[in-house]
Design a protein around this motif. Structure first.
Motif, mmCIF file in Angstrom:
data_model
loop_
_atom_site.group_PDB
_atom_site.id
_atom_site.type_symbol
_atom_site.label_atom_id
_atom_site.label_comp_id
_atom_site.label_asym_id
_atom_site.label_seq_id
_atom_site.Cartn_x
_atom_site.Cartn_y
_atom_site.Cartn_z
ATOM 1 N N LEU A 229 0.883 -21.847 35.097
ATOM 2 C CA LEU A 229 0.095 -22.379 36.207
ATOM 3 C C LEU A 229 -0.588 -23.701 35.847
ATOM 4 O O LEU A 229 -0.866 -24.514 36.733
ATOM 5 C CB LEU A 229 -0.948 -21.352 36.651
ATOM 6 N N ILE B 239 8.928 -17.961 39.159
ATOM 7 C CA ILE B 239 8.020 -19.084 39.399
ATOM 8 C C ILE B 239 8.644 -20.076 40.377
ATOM 9 O O ILE B 239 7.984 -20.565 41.306
ATOM 10 C CB ILE B 239 7.670 -19.778 38.070
ATOM 11 N N THR C 260 1.294 -11.155 30.041
ATOM 12 C CA THR C 260 1.434 -11.729 31.378
ATOM 13 C C THR C 260 0.311 -12.710 31.680
ATOM 14 O O THR C 260 0.544 -13.791 32.252
ATOM 15 C CB THR C 260 1.458 -10.620 32.441
ATOM 16 N N GLN D 9 1.010 -15.880 29.724
ATOM 17 C CA GLN D 9 2.186 -16.568 30.253
ATOM 18 C C GLN D 9 1.874 -17.255 31.578
ATOM 19 O O GLN D 9 2.253 -18.409 31.803
ATOM 20 C CB GLN D 9 3.318 -15.559 30.410
ATOM 21 N N GLN D 10 1.171 -16.543 32.455
ATOM 22 C CA GLN D 10 0.810 -17.128 33.748
ATOM 23 C C GLN D 10 -0.141 -18.304 33.581
ATOM 24 O O GLN D 10 -0.039 -19.303 34.299
ATOM 25 C CB GLN D 10 0.170 -16.067 34.649
ATOM 26 N N TYR D 11 -1.086 -18.185 32.652
ATOM 27 C CA TYR D 11 -2.034 -19.276 32.417
ATOM 28 C C TYR D 11 -1.285 -20.540 31.991
ATOM 29 O O TYR D 11 -1.554 -21.644 32.483
ATOM 30 C CB TYR D 11 -3.044 -18.873 31.339
ATOM 31 N N THR E 113 -4.329 -9.890 36.180
ATOM 32 C CA THR E 113 -3.045 -10.586 36.244
ATOM 33 C C THR E 113 -2.713 -11.006 37.675
ATOM 34 O O THR E 113 -2.208 -12.108 37.912
ATOM 35 C CB THR E 113 -1.917 -9.700 35.697
ATOM 36 N N GLN F 250 -5.419 -13.689 38.938
ATOM 37 C CA GLN F 250 -5.173 -15.003 38.355
ATOM 38 C C GLN F 250 -4.151 -15.786 39.171
ATOM 39 O O GLN F 250 -4.342 -16.970 39.464
ATOM 40 C CB GLN F 250 -4.671 -14.843 36.921
ATOM 41 N N MET F 251 -3.090 -15.121 39.582
ATOM 42 C CA MET F 251 -2.043 -15.783 40.352
ATOM 43 C C MET F 251 -2.521 -16.145 41.754
ATOM 44 O O MET F 251 -2.316 -17.263 42.228
ATOM 45 C CB MET F 251 -0.808 -14.882 40.428
#
Length: 358
Positions: free
Chosen positions: A256, A58, A248, A251-253, A195, A198-199
């Protein structure tokens, strides 16, 4: 790779022992949840171990986003000189201490785990000798229990492409295997795409051509790979993949939203679209502004049709000059005589009586 196979086996057997002591020994919903949860918690264990690397990923992505303005300047400055551009980009990476490959490092580190689990589940098949069954730290009882483990009556060691002869050896229904495997493959493809989307949706497309190519590969290439190869994976491996994708996404949500990307992370494409839309909105007034603009355009067109408004301006100036001298303004057009028998009009109230007396 034998060490990887042994480590994967030990982690999965540990979690199987934990859940076997908690859950009932018989199947629930035609599923041996001890083995399914052992695979799920294998994923959780790997993700906990890799969490510090995920944090570095990140930070690397944030650093890449922060240097995007400098990247654009280099691209404009060395447009057409690809070799010089690459040298300057590498120099910029060194000065800013940015590693563009760090964004893919967690995925690369999980590849050995994925391959190890794939090998272990393929190794779980009936008819093996006792020596083969006890490889990688397994006992004969654990080996036979894993071979017979089911998810909704589909063995976790079976594949969508398993032949009828292979399924007969483990007493499995071909219909159940294909249905469960097809649903899991669809989930694997969908979650893999989500996934990456989303990023990219949050951080935007990278302006660096190399980084943009990596983003496209992650967004479209890997889901396509899962589409073409997922039919040959054991069901247990697909459980691992879907679980990993679900973790994932969560975790990303969290990352971010807790640590949003900087404003410079927006891509040039998004900026151009937004700028174009704002410019269009600025050029096109709405409400009373639009009505006023339209009336002004119509008045200008009418003046151009009357000879660009020259006579009108002259008449107006003449009338203003007469008014300043205390004289009555001259009529703009020819005078007409009053009708016979019309009542005289007071000269103080209008010019009709004056014209009549004249």
């Amino acid at each position: 790779m034998a060490g990887i196979y042994w480590l994967i086996s030990k982690v999965m057997l540990f979690w199987h022992t934990v859940w076997d002591s908690i859950l009932p020994d018989h199947r629930v919903l035609s599923t041996n949840w001890q083995w399914v949860l052992a695979i799920v918690f294998l994923v959780i264990t790997v993700r906990v171990v890799l969490f510090p690397i995920f944090v570095k990923q990140i930070k690397s992505q944030r650093a890449m986003q922060a240097i995007q303005p400098k990247m654009k300047e280099l691209q404009e400055k060395h447009k057409g000189d690809r070799e010089t551009l690459q040298k300057e980009v590498m120099k910029l990476y060194q000065e800013e201490k940015v590693n563009p490959l760090m964004g893919c490092l967690p995925m690369f580190l999980q590849i050995p785990v994925f391959i190890g689990l794939l090998h272990v589940l393929r190794h779980l098949r009936p008819g093996q000798s006792e020596h083969q069954q006890t490889l990688y730290g397994w006992t004969v009882k654990e080996f036979e229990s894993a071979v017979d483990a089911r998810l909704f009556d589909a063995p976790i060691v079976a594949k969508f492409s398993s032949s009828a002869a292979d399924l007969l050896k483990i007493d499995a229904s071909s219909t159940a295997v294909k249905i469960v495997a097809a649903i899991l493959v669809a989930l694997m493809i969908t979650t893999t795409y989500l996934t990456q989307r989303q990023m990219i949706k949050k951080t935007g497309w990278n302006t660096d051509p190399q980084q943009r190519m990596i983003q496209k590969f992650m967004l479209y290439g890997i889901p396509f790979f899962t589409l073409t190869s997922g039919w040959y994976f054991p069901i247990g491996v697909i459980i691992y993949w879907v679980t990993n994708n679900a973790i994932t996404l969560g975790q990303q949500y969290w990352v971010l939203h807790k640590y949003p990307p900087p404003a410079s992370a927006t891509t040039s494409t998004t900026a151009n679209k937004a700028g174009g839309k704002q410019a269009a909105d600025a050029k096109q007034p709405s409400g009373f502004g639009a009505l006023f603009s339209k009336a002004r355009e119509q008045a200008a067109a009418q003046q151009r049709a009357n000879g660009k408004g020259g006579p009108v301006k002259a008449t107006g100036a003449k009338a203003n000059g007469a008014k300043a001298n205390g004289a009555a303004p001259e009529p703009a057009g020819p005078t007409r005589a009053p009708k016979p028998g019309a009542k005289p009009i007071n000269p103080k109230k209008g010019g009709a009586a004056k014209r009549q007396s004249g």
